[in-house]
Design a protein around this motif. Sequence first.
Motif, mmCIF file in Angstrom:
data_model
loop_
_atom_site.group_PDB
_atom_site.id
_atom_site.type_symbol
_atom_site.label_atom_id
_atom_site.label_comp_id
_atom_site.label_asym_id
_atom_site.label_seq_id
_atom_site.Cartn_x
_atom_site.Cartn_y
_atom_site.Cartn_z
ATOM 1 N N ARG A 145 -5.805 4.099 0.284
ATOM 2 C CA ARG A 145 -5.151 4.679 2.107
ATOM 3 C C ARG A 145 -4.472 2.880 1.531
ATOM 4 N N PHE A 146 -3.726 2.646 0.871
ATOM 5 C CA PHE A 146 -2.901 1.316 0.632
ATOM 6 C C PHE A 146 -1.495 2.243 0.952
ATOM 7 N N ASP A 147 -0.688 1.994 1.522
ATOM 8 C CA ASP A 147 0.680 2.131 1.496
ATOM 9 C C ASP A 147 1.218 1.333 2.059
ATOM 10 N N THR A 148 1.352 -0.108 2.178
ATOM 11 C CA THR A 148 2.139 -0.947 2.118
ATOM 12 C C THR A 148 2.258 -1.654 0.910
ATOM 13 N N VAL A 149 2.793 -1.092 -0.161
ATOM 14 C CA VAL A 149 2.442 -1.420 -1.843
ATOM 15 C C VAL A 149 4.082 -1.687 -1.925
ATOM 16 N N LYS A 150 4.106 -2.717 -3.090
ATOM 17 C CA LYS A 150 5.852 -3.102 -3.392
ATOM 18 C C LYS A 150 6.060 -2.234 -4.344
ATOM 19 N N PRO A 151 7.439 -1.475 -5.094
ATOM 20 C CA PRO A 151 7.607 -1.133 -6.453
ATOM 21 C C PRO A 151 7.213 -2.781 -7.628
ATOM 22 N N LEU A 183 10.507 -4.448 -8.566
ATOM 23 C CA LEU A 183 11.186 -5.498 -7.366
ATOM 24 C C LEU A 183 10.672 -7.061 -7.422
ATOM 25 N N PHE A 184 9.212 -6.743 -8.336
ATOM 26 C CA PHE A 184 7.958 -8.008 -8.015
ATOM 27 C C PHE A 184 8.703 -8.643 -9.722
ATOM 28 N N GLN A 185 9.350 -7.765 -10.533
ATOM 29 C CA GLN A 185 9.224 -8.434 -11.575
ATOM 30 C C GLN A 185 10.627 -9.058 -12.098
ATOM 31 N N ASP A 231 0.561 -15.441 -5.111
ATOM 32 C CA ASP A 231 0.525 -14.002 -4.406
ATOM 33 C C ASP A 231 -0.116 -14.823 -3.267
ATOM 34 N N PRO A 232 -0.005 -15.021 -1.326
ATOM 35 C CA PRO A 232 -0.528 -15.532 -1.169
ATOM 36 C C PRO A 232 -2.053 -13.856 -0.289
ATOM 37 N N PHE A 233 -0.939 -13.162 -0.429
ATOM 38 C CA PHE A 233 -0.961 -11.824 0.122
ATOM 39 C C PHE A 233 -1.091 -10.105 -0.907
ATOM 40 N N ALA A 234 -1.827 -10.368 -1.353
ATOM 41 C CA ALA A 234 -1.875 -10.199 -3.232
ATOM 42 C C ALA A 234 -2.296 -8.333 -2.552
ATOM 43 N N GLY A 235 -2.493 -8.043 -1.679
ATOM 44 C CA GLY A 235 -2.810 -6.484 -1.406
ATOM 45 C C GLY A 235 -2.920 -5.680 -3.032
ATOM 46 N N SER A 236 -1.917 -4.757 -3.719
ATOM 47 C CA SER A 236 -2.735 -3.849 -4.245
ATOM 48 C C SER A 236 -3.173 -4.485 -6.352
ATOM 49 N N GLY A 237 -2.673 -6.391 -6.025
ATOM 50 C CA GLY A 237 -2.057 -7.488 -7.114
ATOM 51 C C GLY A 237 -1.010 -6.422 -7.829
ATOM 52 N N THR A 238 0.146 -5.693 -7.016
ATOM 53 C CA THR A 238 1.202 -5.690 -7.867
ATOM 54 C C THR A 238 1.508 -6.879 -8.367
ATOM 55 N N THR A 239 1.917 -8.383 -7.790
ATOM 56 C CA THR A 239 2.324 -9.543 -8.902
ATOM 57 C C THR A 239 1.775 -9.996 -9.886
ATOM 58 N N LEU A 297 -3.782 -14.707 -7.156
ATOM 59 C CA LEU A 297 -3.489 -14.012 -6.276
ATOM 60 C C LEU A 297 -4.666 -14.096 -5.332
ATOM 61 N N VAL A 298 -4.162 -14.068 -3.185
ATOM 62 C CA VAL A 298 -5.079 -13.994 -2.340
ATOM 63 C C VAL A 298 -5.478 -13.131 -1.965
ATOM 64 N N GLU A 299 -6.204 -12.346 -1.696
ATOM 65 C CA GLU A 299 -6.612 -11.307 -0.833
ATOM 66 C C GLU A 299 -7.479 -11.322 -0.265
ATOM 67 N N GLN A 300 -8.288 -10.374 1.308
ATOM 68 C CA GLN A 300 -9.044 -10.814 1.327
ATOM 69 C C GLN A 300 -10.051 -9.518 1.372
ATOM 70 N N PRO A 354 -12.280 -3.819 2.273
ATOM 71 C CA PRO A 354 -10.394 -4.510 1.688
ATOM 72 C C PRO A 354 -9.990 -5.517 1.357
ATOM 73 N N TYR A 355 -9.195 -6.261 0.963
ATOM 74 C CA TYR A 355 -9.600 -4.763 -0.859
ATOM 75 C C TYR A 355 -9.573 -5.853 -1.824
ATOM 76 N N ALA A 356 -10.003 -7.206 -1.681
ATOM 77 C CA ALA A 356 -9.877 -7.622 -3.083
ATOM 78 C C ALA A 356 -10.854 -7.056 -4.617
HETATM 79 C C1 LIG Z 1 1.694 -6.147 2.947
HETATM 80 S S1 LIG Z 1 0.043 -6.612 2.000
HETATM 81 C C2 LIG Z 1 0.462 -6.719 0.811
HETATM 82 C C3 LIG Z 1 1.522 -5.839 -0.496
HETATM 83 C C4 LIG Z 1 1.645 -6.197 -1.794
HETATM 84 N N1 LIG Z 1 2.808 -6.823 -1.443
HETATM 85 C C5 LIG Z 1 1.493 -5.110 -2.342
HETATM 86 O O1 LIG Z 1 2.411 -4.857 -3.448
HETATM 87 O O2 LIG Z 1 0.331 -3.927 -2.940
HETATM 88 C C6 LIG Z 1 -0.896 -8.386 2.487
HETATM 89 C C7 LIG Z 1 -1.829 -7.698 2.798
HETATM 90 O O3 LIG Z 1 -2.710 -9.468 2.861
HETATM 91 C C8 LIG Z 1 -3.573 -9.531 3.173
HETATM 92 N N2 LIG Z 1 -3.857 -10.215 4.312
HETATM 93 C C9 LIG Z 1 -3.352 -10.593 5.413
HETATM 94 N N3 LIG Z 1 -4.023 -11.790 5.751
HETATM 95 C C10 LIG Z 1 -4.601 -12.821 5.061
HETATM 96 C C11 LIG Z 1 -5.556 -13.851 4.571
HETATM 97 N N4 LIG Z 1 -5.236 -13.994 6.158
HETATM 98 N N5 LIG Z 1 -5.785 -13.650 3.481
HETATM 99 C C12 LIG Z 1 -5.563 -12.711 2.471
HETATM 100 N N6 LIG Z 1 -4.914 -11.897 2.407
HETATM 101 C C13 LIG Z 1 -4.689 -11.237 3.756
HETATM 102 C C14 LIG Z 1 -3.517 -8.602 3.804
HETATM 103 O O4 LIG Z 1 -5.234 -7.594 3.628
HETATM 104 C C15 LIG Z 1 -2.466 -7.134 2.812
HETATM 105 O O5 LIG Z 1 -3.384 -6.533 2.058
#
Ligand SMILES: C[S@@+](CC[C@H](N)C(=O)[O-])C[C@H]1O[C@@H](n2cnc3c(N)ncnc32)[C@H](O)[C@@H]1O
Length: 379
Positions: free
Chosen positions: A273-279, A282-284, A299-307, A326-329, A337-339
């Motif tokens: 259920r994570f759909d804001t994934v970058k290709p 793009l990051f390469q 990458d302080p908003f790592a999401g799925s870890g693409t970076t 990578l930083v992710e909550q 979600p999602y670290a």
């Molecule tokens: C748009 S997504 C990034 C997607 C990523 N580039 C990928 O390809 O998967 C933004 C991410 O930032 C995380 N995020 C937002 N605010 C945050 C915070 N204050 N601390 C840590 N993570 C945060 C969200 O949980 C989300 O996973």
Amino acid sequence: MLKPGGILAICIDHRELFRLGQMLDEMFKPQNRLAVINWQKIMSPKSHDTGVSTATEYVLVYAKDEEQAKTGRLAHSEAASGSYQNRDDDPLGPWSPSDSTLMGGPTHPAQVYGIQNPFTGKIHYPQEGRCWRNERPKMKAAVEEWGVKYEDRDLDDGLHPALVIKGVKDPLAADAKDPALKSAVSKATKRRKAGNWPRYFWRDDQRRQPGHGELRYKTYFFEVQEGVVPTTFWASDDFELLRIDTVSWPHPVSGTTDVGVKELNAVVGRGHRFDTVKPMALFQNIITLWSPPGGLVLDPFAGSGTTGQAVLALNAATGSERRFVLVEQGRPSRGDPYASSLTANRLRRVVTGEWASGEVEPLGGGFSVVTAVLTPRRG
Ligand SMILES: C[S@@+](CC[C@H](N)C(=O)[O-])C[C@H]1O[C@@H](n2cnc3c(N)ncnc32)[C@H](O)[C@@H]1O
């Protein structure tokens, strides 16, 4: 946190581009804005859009100090997609078939004429407006490398004399009964079997329509590997690098066919259920251009870890030694979600090669997970 030569790259869509750009201009100064990259997110318009369908997003790239920042080169896209092969054991290494003609027919009429194919007897011309890549003596020498002698013959086609197989009686209607053509076929076939074909080579793919493209030119990988200068438009074709076609899903996940989502599905499986994934590509590209081979990527908003996967994949493919933070909550109260469930899960799988879609070549490398517990300030 940036080094003196460091770079900040932020992906943003059209809704927030202006506000973010103004803020970053203020922080970094406009002269340190290296690029506003426009990358093509989707190929075709979404049918439910009533106005203008948004097909692109942006990457804002700023340098801490434009004078100290270095922009690298991108791998040649054909090289990246593996289209350089060595089908004939050429000692010069992998090559890709490219056009044996160039633009400039009208300005180089002496390079526009027919050349007879020693395998079929057909006469081939450069496409409209184009001319053969080299001047006549060089072209003649090039086709004669197939073991066949050529001579000039006026074919009454309004062009300079054609290069025709020596001794062929009627070049426009030559068939297997013509002794000169018969001998040419046998010599050229022998030459093809010997491998290490000449630089100009005759296409042997019978499924293609016979026509202009029969005579091809080898472009060697060593000639293009120094890379290409990037432009600010990155087309979606370049994001299809991963072999995602080996994984077939019956329905597009989350109603999207994004390359990034497919790449993530292949690694961790569906249902994230994570759909804001970058290709990945793009990051390469961003990392290749702006992080040195031993650089550190944050990458302080790592999401799925693409970076993270992009760094590991580049290290595996190119021998670079980049590291990532990578930083992710992670909120266990909400199912984490999602670290750990997504970010670390994806990275663990790509390091070991244990993808949800099956075993693949492990990327190697490694990482450790550090948890920071933040306590809200009182008062
Ligand atoms: C748009 S997504 C990034 C997607 C990523 N580039 C990928 O390809 O998967 C933004 C991410 O930032 C995380 N995020 C937002 N605010 C945050 C915070 N204050 N601390 C840590 N993570 C945060 C969200 O949980 C989300 O996973």
